[in-house]
Motif scaffolding. Structure first.
Motif, PDB file in Angstrom:
ATOM      1  N   VAL A  95      92.881  27.511  41.430  1.00  0.00           N
ATOM      2  CA  VAL A  95      92.835  26.416  40.457  1.00  0.00           C
ATOM      3  C   VAL A  95      93.187  25.082  41.113  1.00  0.00           C
ATOM      4  CG1 VAL A  95      95.199  26.596  39.527  1.00  0.00           C
ATOM      5  CG2 VAL A  95      93.349  25.812  38.057  1.00  0.00           C
ATOM      6  N   LYS A  96      94.139  25.082  42.027  1.00  0.00           N
ATOM      7  CA  LYS A  96      94.502  23.826  42.703  1.00  0.00           C
ATOM      8  C   LYS A  96      93.360  23.355  43.604  1.00  0.00           C
ATOM      9  CE  LYS A  96      98.792  23.359  41.146  1.00  0.00           C
ATOM     10  NZ  LYS A  96     100.021  23.386  41.892  1.00  0.00           N
ATOM     11  N   ARG A  97      92.780  24.284  44.356  1.00  0.00           N
ATOM     12  CA  ARG A  97      91.690  23.889  45.258  1.00  0.00           C
ATOM     13  C   ARG A  97      90.451  23.455  44.480  1.00  0.00           C
ATOM     14  NH1 ARG A  97      91.860  28.190  50.310  1.00  0.00           N
ATOM     15  NH2 ARG A  97      94.048  27.900  50.828  1.00  0.00           N
ATOM     16  N   ARG A  98      90.177  24.137  43.376  1.00  0.00           N
ATOM     17  CA  ARG A  98      89.016  23.769  42.563  1.00  0.00           C
ATOM     18  C   ARG A  98      89.181  22.354  42.014  1.00  0.00           C
ATOM     19  NH1 ARG A  98      88.857  28.145  39.955  1.00  0.00           N
ATOM     20  NH2 ARG A  98      90.127  27.537  38.165  1.00  0.00           N
ATOM     21  N   ARG A  99      90.377  22.041  41.552  1.00  0.00           N
ATOM     22  CA  ARG A  99      90.607  20.708  40.993  1.00  0.00           C
ATOM     23  C   ARG A  99      90.566  19.650  42.092  1.00  0.00           C
ATOM     24  NH1 ARG A  99      94.613  20.883  35.957  1.00  0.00           N
ATOM     25  NH2 ARG A  99      93.060  19.486  35.137  1.00  0.00           N
ATOM     26  N   ALA A 100      91.042  19.987  43.279  1.00  0.00           N
ATOM     27  CA  ALA A 100      90.990  19.045  44.402  1.00  0.00           C
ATOM     28  C   ALA A 100      89.548  18.749  44.799  1.00  0.00           C
ATOM     29  CB  ALA A 100      91.762  19.602  45.594  1.00  0.00           C
ATOM     30  N   THR A 101      88.683  19.759  44.678  1.00  0.00           N
ATOM     31  CA  THR A 101      87.282  19.605  45.063  1.00  0.00           C
ATOM     32  C   THR A 101      86.447  18.987  43.951  1.00  0.00           C
ATOM     33  OG1 THR A 101      87.460  21.542  46.501  1.00  0.00           O
ATOM     34  CG2 THR A 101      85.243  20.852  45.886  1.00  0.00           C
ATOM     35  N   ASN A 102      86.622  19.497  42.722  1.00  0.00           N
ATOM     36  CA  ASN A 102      85.748  19.094  41.619  1.00  0.00           C
ATOM     37  C   ASN A 102      86.156  17.787  40.949  1.00  0.00           C
ATOM     38  OD1 ASN A 102      84.491  21.491  42.160  1.00  0.00           O
ATOM     39  ND2 ASN A 102      85.207  22.550  40.331  1.00  0.00           N
ATOM     40  N   ASP A 103      87.411  17.414  41.085  1.00  0.00           N
ATOM     41  CA  ASP A 103      87.894  16.182  40.433  1.00  0.00           C
ATOM     42  C   ASP A 103      88.866  15.487  41.390  1.00  0.00           C
ATOM     43  OD1 ASP A 103      88.368  14.220  38.590  1.00  0.00           O
ATOM     44  OD2 ASP A 103      89.016  15.564  36.986  1.00  0.00           O
ATOM     45  N   SER A 104      88.348  15.151  42.563  1.00  0.00           N
ATOM     46  CA  SER A 104      89.210  14.654  43.641  1.00  0.00           C
ATOM     47  C   SER A 104      89.930  13.357  43.275  1.00  0.00           C
ATOM     48  CB  SER A 104      88.406  14.468  44.934  1.00  0.00           C
ATOM     49  OG  SER A 104      87.332  13.576  44.723  1.00  0.00           O
ATOM     50  N   GLU A 105      89.270  12.485  42.485  1.00  0.00           N
ATOM     51  CA  GLU A 105      89.925  11.224  42.110  1.00  0.00           C
ATOM     52  C   GLU A 105      91.159  11.488  41.253  1.00  0.00           C
ATOM     53  OE1 GLU A 105      86.684  11.837  41.482  1.00  0.00           O
ATOM     54  OE2 GLU A 105      85.551  10.391  42.685  1.00  0.00           O
ATOM     55  N   LEU A 106      90.994  12.360  40.251  1.00  0.00           N
ATOM     56  CA  LEU A 106      92.127  12.660  39.381  1.00  0.00           C
ATOM     57  C   LEU A 106      93.183  13.469  40.131  1.00  0.00           C
ATOM     58  CD1 LEU A 106      93.138  12.106  36.549  1.00  0.00           C
ATOM     59  CD2 LEU A 106      92.114  14.263  35.817  1.00  0.00           C
ATOM     60  N   PHE A 107      92.752  14.347  41.032  1.00  0.00           N
ATOM     61  CA  PHE A 107      93.697  15.143  41.814  1.00  0.00           C
ATOM     62  C   PHE A 107      94.585  14.225  42.658  1.00  0.00           C
ATOM     63  CE2 PHE A 107      94.978  17.646  45.524  1.00  0.00           C
ATOM     64  CZ  PHE A 107      95.483  18.794  44.927  1.00  0.00           C
ATOM     65  N   THR A 108      93.979  13.252  43.309  1.00  0.00           N
ATOM     66  CA  THR A 108      94.737  12.301  44.125  1.00  0.00           C
ATOM     67  C   THR A 108      95.682  11.479  43.251  1.00  0.00           C
ATOM     68  OG1 THR A 108      92.931  12.170  45.718  1.00  0.00           O
ATOM     69  CG2 THR A 108      94.524  10.370  45.741  1.00  0.00           C
ATOM     70  N   ALA A 109      95.187  11.038  42.101  1.00  0.00           N
ATOM     71  CA  ALA A 109      96.020  10.264  41.178  1.00  0.00           C
ATOM     72  C   ALA A 109      97.166  11.120  40.644  1.00  0.00           C
ATOM     73  CB  ALA A 109      95.176   9.735  40.033  1.00  0.00           C
ATOM     74  N   TYR A 110      96.876  12.383  40.351  1.00  0.00           N
ATOM     75  CA  TYR A 110      97.908  13.292  39.844  1.00  0.00           C
ATOM     76  C   TYR A 110      99.065  13.392  40.838  1.00  0.00           C
ATOM     77  CZ  TYR A 110     100.322  17.700  39.247  1.00  0.00           C
ATOM     78  OH  TYR A 110     101.292  18.648  39.153  1.00  0.00           O
ATOM     79  N   ARG A 111      98.743  13.480  42.110  1.00  0.00           N
ATOM     80  CA  ARG A 111      99.809  13.566  43.125  1.00  0.00           C
ATOM     81  C   ARG A 111     100.711  12.348  43.063  1.00  0.00           C
ATOM     82  NH1 ARG A 111      97.247  14.759  48.828  1.00  0.00           N
ATOM     83  NH2 ARG A 111      99.426  14.455  49.382  1.00  0.00           N
TER      84      ARG A 111
END
Length: 198
Positions: A95-111
């Protein structure tokens, strides 16, 4: 996306906040920016969200909640504890890798946002440990694992596997040798728990 004339709800506000963050970054995660994206006054948004800090915390909480749903399902299902433990960590990684790949902008912002949402992140980690401990305890009870403190063991599993799922390590996830390293770590964890070899 709901129609523009849909009632203003907290879910609609959070969906808009995610979209604003995805397009413009976490600095734009303000009540005013989200109100503008929704075409409403900031006063209308303030009826649902008390502050910019709460808005950001709610966005992080929404992200965390989406991550947790499949993990809770694994804990609730029957089956041998060693298999469920591996399924749990595999699912967390996926789930973490999928979100990093499929929604990279939000993943980066989430961090970035998570760094300020310490209580939500702490609660997330506590729940992960609790869920892992539940599986470990089931394994202790049925003899799959040796007698260990389930909470300490759950925490150890989470920490030992963090390179494979913690967002701080996202830049390493494309490394082709990572899966082999994960298998090696897992074998050590299973030996530590006294799990029988399959």
């Amino acid at each position: 996306m709901p129609p523009a004339d849909a009632p203003l709800t907290r879910d609609r506000i959070l969906a808009a906040a995610e979209d604003v963050i995805r397009r413009f970054g976490p600095a734009k995660a303000t009540v005013v920016d989200v109100a503008r994206a929704l075409g409403v006054s900031h006063t209308a948004v303030y009826k649902h969200v008390a502050s910019k800090a709460e808005l950001r915390d709610l966005v992080v909480g929404r992200w965390v909640e989406a991550t947790m749903e499949p993990l809770r399902e694994i804990v609730a299902r029957p089956g041998p504890a060693p298999e469920r433990l591996r399924q749990f960590v595999d699912a967390l990684i996926a789930v973490k890798r999928r979100r990093a790949t499929n929604d990279s902008e939000l993943f980066t912002a989430y961090r970035s946002l998570a760094a300020d949402a310490k209580s939500i992140v702490a609660a997330h980690i506590d729940e992960l440990i609790h869920l892992l401990a539940t599986i470990v305890d089931a394994g202790v009870q049925d003899g799959s694992f040796r007698k260990v403190d389930p909470v300490a063991a759950g925490r150890a599993v989470l920490v030992a596997t963090s390179r494979f799922h913690h967002p701080a390590h996202a830049s390493e996830w494309a490394d082709p040798s990572l899966d082999e390293a994960y298998d090696d770590v897992w074998q050590l964890l299973m030996e530590g728990l006294g799990a029988a070899r399959s």
